[in-house]
Design an enzyme around this catalytic site. Structure first.
Site, PDB file in Angstrom:
ATOM      1  N   CYS A   1      17.973 -14.291  11.728  1.00  0.00           N
ATOM      2  CA  CYS A   1      16.632 -14.250  12.305  1.00  0.00           C
ATOM      3  C   CYS A   1      15.728 -15.315  11.699  1.00  0.00           C
ATOM      4  CB  CYS A   1      15.995 -12.872  12.079  1.00  0.00           C
ATOM      5  SG  CYS A   1      16.652 -11.579  13.137  1.00  0.00           S
TER       6      CYS A   1
ATOM      7  N   ARG B   1      15.047 -17.939   3.550  1.00  0.00           N
ATOM      8  CA  ARG B   1      15.803 -16.961   2.776  1.00  0.00           C
ATOM      9  C   ARG B   1      16.923 -17.711   2.062  1.00  0.00           C
ATOM     10  NH1 ARG B   1      16.947 -11.841   6.626  1.00  0.00           N
ATOM     11  NH2 ARG B   1      17.677 -13.404   8.088  1.00  0.00           N
TER      12      ARG B   1
ATOM     13  N   ASP C   1      11.250  -4.509   6.582  1.00  0.00           N
ATOM     14  CA  ASP C   1      11.885  -4.250   7.875  1.00  0.00           C
ATOM     15  C   ASP C   1      11.142  -3.221   8.721  1.00  0.00           C
ATOM     16  OD1 ASP C   1      13.847  -6.109   7.550  1.00  0.00           O
ATOM     17  OD2 ASP C   1      15.457  -4.693   7.107  1.00  0.00           O
TER      18      ASP C   1
ATOM     19  N   ARG D   1      21.403  -6.940  18.031  1.00  0.00           N
ATOM     20  CA  ARG D   1      21.980  -7.278  16.730  1.00  0.00           C
ATOM     21  C   ARG D   1      21.846  -6.126  15.743  1.00  0.00           C
ATOM     22  NH1 ARG D   1      19.224 -10.919  13.770  1.00  0.00           N
ATOM     23  NH2 ARG D   1      20.829 -10.498  12.232  1.00  0.00           N
TER      24      ARG D   1
END
Length: 415
Positions: free
Chosen positions: A117, A122, A305, A397
């Protein structure tokens, strides 16, 4: 599937079962590269990311098969290959989980730089630094990371940040190191505990998981075993919010409320009524709920999240709310889509200031990442009129038939 239509204005009520956790299943599957023999994983969610990881295992010489009843059978009896395919790793960042098991098991791993994503930087620097402390050397060339280790060196591994992925990668690798490894500054997420439980069942000796200090006594080998994937706390939280944002009454089953404490605390602060049991949680919408201020943090703090989904809810809260995103620098892309629906949001660097509005209005929006997709579905459920959502590949996903589960609670969703 180009998109779906969500018809708003219906109260969602009833019971719904949360699936197994995506963020637990992926490292569990990667760990089977080190487990000689047969392994059966139960409660595995049916997701695109899981399918990708199963393909990854097969490409590396481990036979993996998705079975009915949310099971995956893995047979690791032949020589494990050490080069991970570019098209699989770049499709899903979690594919980098194979790096630790591969280098520990074969002494060499060649893994493409990961994708996933677009929610911000990251970097894998924390992984590589941790690997170096285990005596693993690396080289980055032509888009690949090459890892070498004739023998892993047990010792103290200090993480600069409690990265979940780095903690899991080094924990897997250290199980086959000669001696005792201590991870300091480890992440404490429940998914790490789930991975440690699998590894211990396979013959590892790991203690301290779920705390910032994890100790691993290395063993010579690991064997196939049987394990059930933990419930998905993010999916459970998303389903709970679906009831709240529609003014309904939803009970989520097959969940661990203790894993969702920060979310439940946030909802309680807004004035929403929460009830919990050993494996269920329920949220009831009152006449109104108020704005709050939260900041995303590593576990046990508020999970990044769940940030997008909570933002969708807070667009309808009375007063003002503030969300600070301290994990990823580019995880407010859903805010612009919510504003298209009538939300009043002001972005200031890593903060979002949300002023509650009386209602949202359905329109065409686009998912920019996995959790943003869930947020837009929640907003569509509460909006007046129809919301057409594009970019559903993100949703597939990470959620096991989220539209179907919402329909079972009374939502009207046309795919």
């Amino acid at each position: 599937m180009a998109g779906l239509i969500v018809k708003g204005g219906q109260e969602l009520t009833g019971e719904v079962v949360a699936s197994g956790a995506k963020n637990a299943a992926l490292p569990l599957l990667a760990a089977t590269l080190m487990l000689r023999g047969d392994t059966v994983l139960h409660n595995v969610p049916h997701l695109m990311d899981v399918v990708t990881m199963v393909k990854m295992l097969n490409s590396l010489g481990v036979r993996a098969e998705l079975l009915r009843g949310n099971r995956v059978m893995i047979s690791n009896t032949k020589k494990v290959r050490h080069i991970a395919p570019y098209e699989l790793v770049t499709a899903m960042r979690a594919s980098f989980f194979v790096a630790g098991p591969l280098v520990a098991y074969t002494g060499f791993a060649k893994v493409p730089l990961p994708g996933g994503c677009s929610i911000g930087s990251r970097p894998i620097d924390i992984h590589l630094s941790a690997f170096e402390q285990l005596g693993i050397t690396h080289r980055i060339e032509h888009g690949f990371v090459e890892l070498h280790a004739k023998q892993l060196i047990a010792g103290v591994v200090k993480l600069a940040f409690p990265s979940v992925g780095a903690t899991e990668n080094v924990m897997m690798a250290a199980t086959l190191a000669n001696g005792t490894t201590t991870i300091e500054g480890a992440a404490c997420e429940p998914e790490i505990t789930d991975l440690a439980l699998l590894l211990n069942r396979a013959g590892a000796n790991i203690i301290g998981y779920g705390t910032p200090t994890i100790t691993i006594q290395g063993v010579e080998s690991l064997s196939g075993t049987e394990h059930s994937v933990m419930p998905d706390r993010i999916e459970a939280g998303s389903l709970l919010l679906a009831g709240v944002i529609t003014g309904g009454d939803v009970t989520v089953l097959n969940c661990v409320p203790n894993d969702c404490v920060s979310l439940l605390d946030a909802l309680t602060q807004t004035g929403i009524q929460i009830e919990t049991g050993p494996q269920w949680m329920r949220a009831k919408h009152g006449t109104s709920f108020r704005g709050i201020a939260i900041e995303t943090q590593p576990h046990p703090g508020f999970p990044t999240d769940m940030q997008a989904q909570l933002m969708a809810l807070l667009t309808l809260a009375s007063g003002q709310s503030e969300i600070k995103e301290s994990i990823f620098e580019n995880r407010f892309m859903h805010a612009n889509e919510l504003m298209r629906m009538g939300a009043k949001i002001r972005l200031d660097n890593r903060s979002a200031i949300i002023t509650g509005v009386p209602h949202l209005t359905g329109c065409e929006v686009k998912m920019t990442d996995l959790r943003a997709g869930a947020a837009l579905m929640l907003a569509g459920l509460a909006a007046r009129g129809e919301t057409r959502i594009h970019g559903l590949k993100h949703l597939r996903r990470g959620y096991d038939d989220l539209p179907g589960k919402l329909r079972s609670l009374g939502a009207t969703i046309i795919e």
